[in-house]
Structures are given as C-alpha cells and as structure tokens.
Design a protein around this motif. Structure first.
Motif, PDB file in Angstrom:
ATOM      1  N   GLU A 285      -6.926  -5.878  34.465  1.00  0.00           N
ATOM      2  CA  GLU A 285      -6.855  -5.858  33.004  1.00  0.00           C
ATOM      3  C   GLU A 285      -5.780  -4.890  32.524  1.00  0.00           C
ATOM      4  N   ALA A 286      -5.665  -3.747  33.199  1.00  0.00           N
ATOM      5  CA  ALA A 286      -4.631  -2.781  32.829  1.00  0.00           C
ATOM      6  C   ALA A 286      -3.248  -3.395  33.003  1.00  0.00           C
ATOM      7  N   PHE A 287      -3.040  -4.098  34.111  1.00  0.00           N
ATOM      8  CA  PHE A 287      -1.750  -4.741  34.334  1.00  0.00           C
ATOM      9  C   PHE A 287      -1.482  -5.816  33.288  1.00  0.00           C
ATOM     10  N   GLU A 288      -2.492  -6.642  32.987  1.00  0.00           N
ATOM     11  CA  GLU A 288      -2.274  -7.729  32.028  1.00  0.00           C
ATOM     12  C   GLU A 288      -1.971  -7.199  30.635  1.00  0.00           C
ATOM     13  N   LYS A 289      -2.599  -6.094  30.267  1.00  0.00           N
ATOM     14  CA  LYS A 289      -2.303  -5.504  28.957  1.00  0.00           C
ATOM     15  C   LYS A 289      -0.872  -4.962  28.903  1.00  0.00           C
ATOM     16  N   ALA A 290      -0.413  -4.426  30.028  1.00  0.00           N
ATOM     17  CA  ALA A 290       0.905  -3.800  30.048  1.00  0.00           C
ATOM     18  C   ALA A 290       2.039  -4.786  30.278  1.00  0.00           C
ATOM     19  N   GLU A 291       1.741  -5.920  30.905  1.00  0.00           N
ATOM     20  CA  GLU A 291       2.793  -6.804  31.395  1.00  0.00           C
ATOM     21  C   GLU A 291       3.753  -7.317  30.315  1.00  0.00           C
ATOM     22  N   PRO A 292       3.270  -7.673  29.122  1.00  0.00           N
ATOM     23  CA  PRO A 292       4.213  -8.200  28.123  1.00  0.00           C
ATOM     24  C   PRO A 292       5.334  -7.234  27.752  1.00  0.00           C
ATOM     25  N   THR A 293       5.093  -5.929  27.851  1.00  0.00           N
ATOM     26  CA  THR A 293       6.116  -4.958  27.448  1.00  0.00           C
ATOM     27  C   THR A 293       6.685  -4.159  28.611  1.00  0.00           C
ATOM     28  N   ARG A 294       5.895  -3.906  29.646  1.00  0.00           N
ATOM     29  CA  ARG A 294       6.360  -3.046  30.738  1.00  0.00           C
ATOM     30  C   ARG A 294       6.786  -3.824  31.982  1.00  0.00           C
ATOM     31  N   HIS A 295       6.303  -5.034  32.175  1.00  0.00           N
ATOM     32  CA  HIS A 295       6.751  -5.932  33.247  1.00  0.00           C
ATOM     33  C   HIS A 295       6.618  -5.345  34.653  1.00  0.00           C
ATOM     34  N   TYR A 296       5.552  -4.589  34.886  1.00  0.00           N
ATOM     35  CA  TYR A 296       5.402  -3.970  36.205  1.00  0.00           C
ATOM     36  C   TYR A 296       5.331  -5.019  37.321  1.00  0.00           C
ATOM     37  N   LEU A 297       4.561  -6.065  37.095  1.00  0.00           N
ATOM     38  CA  LEU A 297       4.386  -7.078  38.132  1.00  0.00           C
ATOM     39  C   LEU A 297       5.638  -7.945  38.266  1.00  0.00           C
ATOM     40  N   ALA A 298       6.214  -8.320  37.156  1.00  0.00           N
ATOM     41  CA  ALA A 298       7.433  -9.131  37.210  1.00  0.00           C
ATOM     42  C   ALA A 298       8.562  -8.364  37.891  1.00  0.00           C
ATOM     43  N   ASP A 299       8.696  -7.076  37.581  1.00  0.00           N
ATOM     44  CA  ASP A 299       9.737  -6.263  38.207  1.00  0.00           C
ATOM     45  C   ASP A 299       9.495  -6.150  39.702  1.00  0.00           C
ATOM     46  N   ARG A 300       8.224  -5.984  40.093  1.00  0.00           N
ATOM     47  CA  ARG A 300       7.902  -5.883  41.517  1.00  0.00           C
ATOM     48  C   ARG A 300       8.276  -7.179  42.234  1.00  0.00           C
ATOM     49  N   THR A 301       7.891  -8.304  41.658  1.00  0.00           N
ATOM     50  CA  THR A 301       8.177  -9.590  42.286  1.00  0.00           C
ATOM     51  C   THR A 301       9.684  -9.835  42.390  1.00  0.00           C
ATOM     52  N   ARG A 302      10.410  -9.503  41.332  1.00  0.00           N
ATOM     53  CA  ARG A 302      11.864  -9.699  41.337  1.00  0.00           C
ATOM     54  C   ARG A 302      12.505  -8.865  42.443  1.00  0.00           C
ATOM     55  N   LYS A 303      12.023  -7.643  42.615  1.00  0.00           N
ATOM     56  CA  LYS A 303      12.560  -6.773  43.660  1.00  0.00           C
ATOM     57  C   LYS A 303      12.235  -7.319  45.047  1.00  0.00           C
ATOM     58  N   MET A 304      11.015  -7.805  45.221  1.00  0.00           N
ATOM     59  CA  MET A 304      10.572  -8.271  46.535  1.00  0.00           C
ATOM     60  C   MET A 304      11.250  -9.572  46.946  1.00  0.00           C
ATOM     61  N   THR A 305      11.726 -10.349  45.983  1.00  0.00           N
ATOM     62  CA  THR A 305      12.349 -11.643  46.310  1.00  0.00           C
ATOM     63  C   THR A 305      13.853 -11.645  46.066  1.00  0.00           C
ATOM     64  N   ALA A 306      14.425 -10.466  45.881  1.00  0.00           N
ATOM     65  CA  ALA A 306      15.861 -10.374  45.636  1.00  0.00           C
ATOM     66  C   ALA A 306      16.674 -10.857  46.831  1.00  0.00           C
ATOM     67  N   ASN A 307      16.068 -10.874  48.014  1.00  0.00           N
ATOM     68  CA  ASN A 307      16.767 -11.349  49.215  1.00  0.00           C
ATOM     69  C   ASN A 307      16.781 -12.868  49.319  1.00  0.00           C
ATOM     70  N   GLY A 308      16.180 -13.558  48.341  1.00  0.00           N
ATOM     71  CA  GLY A 308      16.170 -15.014  48.352  1.00  0.00           C
ATOM     72  C   GLY A 308      14.888 -15.635  48.861  1.00  0.00           C
ATOM     73  N   ALA A 309      13.869 -14.812  49.123  1.00  0.00           N
ATOM     74  CA  ALA A 309      12.593 -15.324  49.630  1.00  0.00           C
ATOM     75  C   ALA A 309      12.036 -16.402  48.710  1.00  0.00           C
ATOM     76  N   ASP A 310      11.487 -17.461  49.318  1.00  0.00           N
ATOM     77  CA  ASP A 310      10.923 -18.554  48.517  1.00  0.00           C
ATOM     78  C   ASP A 310       9.409 -18.653  48.658  1.00  0.00           C
ATOM     79  N   SER A 311       8.806 -17.669  49.316  1.00  0.00           N
ATOM     80  CA  SER A 311       7.353 -17.621  49.459  1.00  0.00           C
ATOM     81  C   SER A 311       6.875 -16.212  49.132  1.00  0.00           C
ATOM     82  N   TYR A 312       5.573 -16.091  48.878  1.00  0.00           N
ATOM     83  CA  TYR A 312       4.994 -14.785  48.536  1.00  0.00           C
ATOM     84  C   TYR A 312       3.567 -14.767  49.045  1.00  0.00           C
TER      85      TYR A 312
END
Length: 663
Positions: A384-411
């Motif tokens: 719930e804390a992440f979902e409340k923060a995500e629209p403005t802070r993008h913690y999860l989106a930023d993490r995913t973008r960093k983890m797949t910056a090498n071109g990974a197509d799976s998670y």
C-alpha cells in the motif's frame, strides 16, 4: 464441468475425469429416477439440487449430506466442529434458502449454483469469531484426501506414512491463501468424491488430523471486521472420485467468473512469452552469464531456455542479453519488492531503496513494530505504501527500468504471488490482506502488460494466474523437512564459491520422509496443471535444480514430461562441461512437446495400474498424450523408468529413459 461416459467423445469437449482405465461418471443410469431440481425446506433441513444428486443441509448442525442420482448417500460435511448456535426460521429463496444463528450473529445463505451447493456464512456481530466447518473425511477405508500442496497430492486416508509424525501433515494447520497453491481440497472414495472450493481463502485454514489411523480435514474461517473477512463461502460439488476432479471444478469456477488466464492471450499481448514454449529454466552464475556462456549453451543444441540471474553486482551485460535473445532465449533478473533494509547495512542490492522507503514503508504490526523480513532481515515493505507513492515517486518503475536497462525481456519478482499477505497497521499506509493481494496484482499487471515483460514469481497461488506467465515453485509439494535439510550447510552447501555456490550446485540427499512426501509418484497428482496448464508455465523451486537431487532425477524428469512442465537448472562454473549434454538431451525431447501443448489445457489424467506406477496425461483435443512408467517392470512395452509421448500425427511414440541420459 461435464462428465462423460465415453472417453472417445469426451476429448473434444472437456476433461475426462478418470482415476483408473475406465471412464466413470455420476450421471444417472437409464433406470434411475431423475434428480429433484427444486429447493425444498422441511423443518430444519434444506434440500438443494446439485449436479449428480440432491444436497441436504441440516441447519441445526451444518451437517451436509447428498443423495446421488444413483441412489447412494455421501457426507459432504460432518456437523460443524464449533457449534454455530440455535438456528432461526429458514426462509426459502428463488434458488436456495437463508437462515440466521441469532446467538452467534451468523447469517447463512445456501443456494444451487451451476451444479454446486454454494454456502455463504456472514458474521454480523462486532466480535471476532471462528467457525470450524466443513468437517470432511468420514467414510470408507478406501477414501483419499486431495491437497493442492505445490502441484498436488492425493493421499489415501489410512496411509501409514501420512498418518505418522514424520509426514508432518497430521496435526498441521494450512493457510488456504498461502499454504495451498489452489483454494481447494478434495475427498474421494471409489467412484464418488467431493470438491471443496473456498473463494474466500483469506482468513481460512485447513486443519488435518489423524483419527483412529485415518486422516480428516477441517476448515476454519476467522471472521474479523478489521481484517475484512466477515464473509466465508464454500462451494461443494459431487464428483466422480477422480483425484483431479476438484481442480477441474475450480478451473470451471475460474472460467465462470472470468478469472482464468490464457497463455495464448499473454503471448499475443507480450510476444516474448512465446519463448517460454519448449524452454527449460536456469539461473546463471559466473561465466554462464556471459555472451560466450550463452553461446556455449546454444552450441549444445538447446533451442529454448529461460535464463535468470541474481540481482548482485554482476548482472548479465547487454552483450550477454543480446546473445541470449539471438539464441531464442528469454532472459531476465531476479528482483524483489518485498524487503527493505538499512542501506548502510543491507546484505542484498534488492533490499536497498532510495529516500526513506526504509523504514517508512515497513509493514507495521498492531504494536507498531515493523514486520521482520525474511530470516529477520530488515522488514517487509507495504504494498500500500508503494502504491500510494508510485504516481509521484515512481520507486517501482525506476527499479524496473534500471533492472531491464540491459535489454532483459523477462522479470522474476520474488514472493509477490506466493501468498504471504500482510495486514499493515501503519496509520500512513494501512492495508488488509485482501488489499495487499490487490496491490500485488496491480503492480504485477503493470510489469506484464505495461512493461511488456514475461513475468514470473515464486510459488504462485492460483489467484495470480491472470498476470503471470510462469512461476518457480508451485510444481514442488514442499515438505517442512526440506527447510530443515537446507539449514544443514555441511550436507546441503552454503553460498560459496561465489561463481557456483554449493547451496545450488552441490548434490544433496533428501531425508527419506521428505523424498517420499515430495516425489513419490504414488501420491502425486496434477491438480495445478489440471486447473492452470494453459494459463501459465509452472516449474519447481529454483533452489531445487534438476542436478541438486541425484536420487530423484528419474522421477522428476518423468513427472515433468508427464505434466508437460519444464525442468529447472542452475548453470555456472564447469556445470555445462559436466551436465550440458544431459540438459541438452532432455530439452531436445521436451521442446517439441511443450511447443505443441504448452498453451493447451490438460484434458486427462489417469493411473493405469493399481499401484499408480504407470500414469497417463493428455493435452488439448488429442494434441499430446504422455505415458510415464515410474515402476521397475515394463507396462505394455514401456520399460520402467521411461516415458512415451505421442503428438497428434505421430505414427509411434517418442521415448525418453532419463537414466540413460543421466549417465
């Protein structure tokens, strides 16, 4: 669910529920009277029509019985183990009846629903209370209990091992939302059985006891306004006694409620998912994470793989990821959104978050203390804390973008689908377990649909089947003794050497009781695959690689081929030099079978011998038929320890004898 008397005509329409060679059915014989299709209230009892007969609920005790169309009587539940109280008057409704227990504040509705008896108990009182019901397991000596522990088990009620302390089943309380891969259990005796589905799985447990040498199962639901568990629903169905009938009933339930995922649709939405078909799975270490390591694997003839890597300081490079994609493989990182630790002391990169995520996002217990993380590391983080923060802070989106910056197509998102749900008492981000589950589904859907990633998670509960494309863990019926074995570092191995840690690569021997409970084919049944084979790809736990347990290799290979599910490996150090040819030979056999049938439902499961040593499955409308001989004697030309698979159009079966490959 449709039951047929003809195997041949059934294949094109639905699953044939068969426990042995003959097709069996609860359909009324020609001379039997047609079942009563009306609801009838008489005194304190209610009769309701169900598929295969008429169910009767005794409102005084909540005992439930059924009169089958063939004239037999089946007990669906003994009287409730906790008395609900004195019932009020029973009122008939259009499709059932309702009544109350004024002394305990419970309201009950019972109705006929698509061939099932659907009973919902609602608590209207302010106080929390627990109802222990239904109580299942009375019956003949030939009865068996079906449990979706991992892939699934069917356990003879009077089996000496399962009634003993070493099995660790009798005396246990299993959380339905996290301890079972599907929210159900089953009971069967001969050609009659009962399926129990619990859509309100949060707050429900299943207790298993041994009484006079026989197993019994009793559900318990905790009613709590604060937890949001004031409603408790159980759907009862009469079945033909097949051990996979409860899973088929659940599959039908999911379809009826629009909750059954489709791997075909997932492939259409995220093309990378197509590479799951025919693929084995493997986590990589050391040189296996390099482009050269990937090319070495492809040179062995392996045409499909899912390659994962730990989120450490040496992830796969863009060049290695490109090599994997060029080889036709899926590739992606392990990650976790569940744990937070002090960035100055963290023992895992996945537990390090920016700003004050730790400790501000920690799940809080009722006393305000943080919920300790896995192995008491840091804390569990609130969805719930992440979902409340995500629209403005993008913690999860930023993490995913960093983890797949090498071109990974799976998670691979650890634990999100495993069902360990948390109530958060934090004033800043309160959540119930139901809200926690909804949040997990929301963020997993973002990864799959929004980021177009082939998404997997650990030991996926069926509730996550629509958002996941694969899972690691729900193929394993874990015995509690497994965790004890893994804690013995001398025998099991630790986290060294870094490029091929012994905990993953060192061969180990399971204690006899653990091996029997997890891998004895006499007890294994494909409940998960019956329900979800065409929704997501299911594999064993990632720390139980195929090479980790040498004594179980043949059984595990046969089970994988029988269930049309991939084997899981770890690759690192010199493992390809030692086991690469074995991996390649097994994958070469599996690949065409899974490419053809991986998106098809499992449409048949049966045992062909009395000792259950020979088993058969079918997928789709004759797409694939597989026969596995777990015994030592040949069966109709199939040697012990071997499997025959036949694709539609094959003139003769394709045979695999894993022991020959394992040498």
């Amino acid at each position: 669910m449709h039951l047929f008397t003809s195997c041949r005509t059934a294949r094109a329409a639905a699953v044939v529920l068969a426990a042995t060679l003959p097709c069996i059915t609860l359909a009324a014989p020609a001379h039997a009277a047609a079942p009563d299709r009306t609801v009838r209230v008489h005194g304190q009892s209610v009769d309701l029509p169900v598929r295969g007969g008429t169910a009767t609920v005794d409102t005084a005790t909540l005992r439930v019985t059924a009169r089958t169309a063939a004239g037999g009587t089946v007990e669906l539940s003994a009287p409730a183990a906790t008395a609900p109280g004195a019932p009020g008057a029973v009122t008939a409704t259009a499709d059932g009846a309702r009544w109350t227990y004024p002394g305990t504040g419970l309201e009950v509705t019972a109705r006929a629903d698509k061939g099932r008896l659907l009973v919902t108990v609602r608590s209207t009182g302010a106080a929390d209370r627990t109802l222990k019901w239904p109580v299942t397991g009375a019956g003949s000596a030939s009865a068996a209990l079906q449990l979706p522990r991992g892939e699934g088990l069917s356990i003879p009620a009077r089996d000496a091992f399962w009634n003993s302390p070493e099995a660790k089943l009798a005396g246990s309380e299993i959380a339905v939302d996290s301890g079972l891969s599907l929210p159900l259990w089953g009971w069967s005796a001969g050609r009659t059985g009962v399926s129990y589905l619990v859509p309100t799985d949060i707050g429900t447990t299943l207790g298993v006891t041994s009484e006079q040498g026989a197993l019994r199962a009793t559900a318990a639901h905790s009613f709590s306004r604060a937890e949001g568990t004031t409603d408790y629903t159980v759907a009862f169905s009469l079945t033909d006694g097949s051990p996979v009938a409860p899973a088929l009933d659940y599959r039908a339930w999911l379809k009826e409620h629009g909750q059954l995922g489709s791997l075909k649709r997932k492939i259409a939405a995220v093309p990378a998912n197509e590479k799951l078909l025919g693929a084995f799975h493997a986590y990589t270490w050391g040189p296996a994470r390099t482009a050269d390591g990937v090319r070495k694997l492809r040179a062995l003839g392996v045409d499909r793989m899912w390659l994962g890597y730990d989120a450490d300081d040496q992830p796969m490079t863009p060049a290695a990821v490109k090599a994997a994609k060029d080889a036709g493989y899926l590739v992606g990182p392990y990650d976790s959104f569940a744990n937070g630790q002090d960035p100055q002391k963290s023992d895992a990169p996945t537990s390090v978050w920016p700003d004050e995520v730790y400790p501000d996002f920690c799940v809080r217990r009722a006393d305000g203390s943080p919920e300790p993380g896995f192995h008491d590391r840091g804390c569990y983080l609130s969805t719930e804390a992440f979902e409340k923060a995500e629209p403005t802070r993008h913690y999860l989106a930023d993490r995913t973008r960093k983890m797949t910056a090498n071109g990974a197509d799976s998670y691979f998102l650890d634990v999100d689908a495993a069902g360990e749900l948390y109530r958060d008492h934090s004033a800043a981000h309160p959540q119930t377990k139901a809200r926690d589950r909804a949040n997990r589904l929301t963020r997993m859907k973002r990864l799959a649909d929004g980021d177009k990633l082939a998404l997997g998670s650990e030991s996926a509960g069926a509730w996550a089947n629509e958002v996941l494309s694969y899972d690691h863990g729900s193929g394993t019926p874990v015995h509690d003794g497994l965790w004890e074995a893994q804690r013995d570092k001398a025998k099991w191995g630790g986290y060294t050497p870094a490029k091929a840690p012994d905990i993953f690569f060192k061969p180990a021997e399971l204690p006899a009781a653990v091996a029997k409970a997890m891998y004895d084919p006499a007890y294994r049944v494909p409940l998960y695959e019956t329900a979800l084979h065409d929704s997501l790809v299911n594999a064993e736990r990632w720390e139980l690689s195929y090479d980790k347990l040498p004594q179980q290799k043949t059984a595990r290979a046969l089970l994988a081929m029988l269930y049309n599910t991939p084997l899981n490996f770890v690759i690192g150090g010199d493992s390809l030099e030692k086991q690469g040819s074995e991996l390649a030979a097994l994958q070469k056999y599996f690949s065409p079978l899974h490419k053809a049938a991986g998106t098809e439902p499992m449409t048949d499961f049966r045992t062909l011998t009395g000792d259950r040593s020979v088993q058969r499955t079918a997928f789709g409308d004759g797409t694939l038929t597989v026969t596995a001989n777990f015994g030592t004697k040949a069966y109709e030309g199939l040697p012990g320890g071997c499997v025959d698979a036949k694709l539609k159009g094959d003139k003769k079966p394709r045979r695999l004898c894993p022991a020959d490959v394992n040498r």
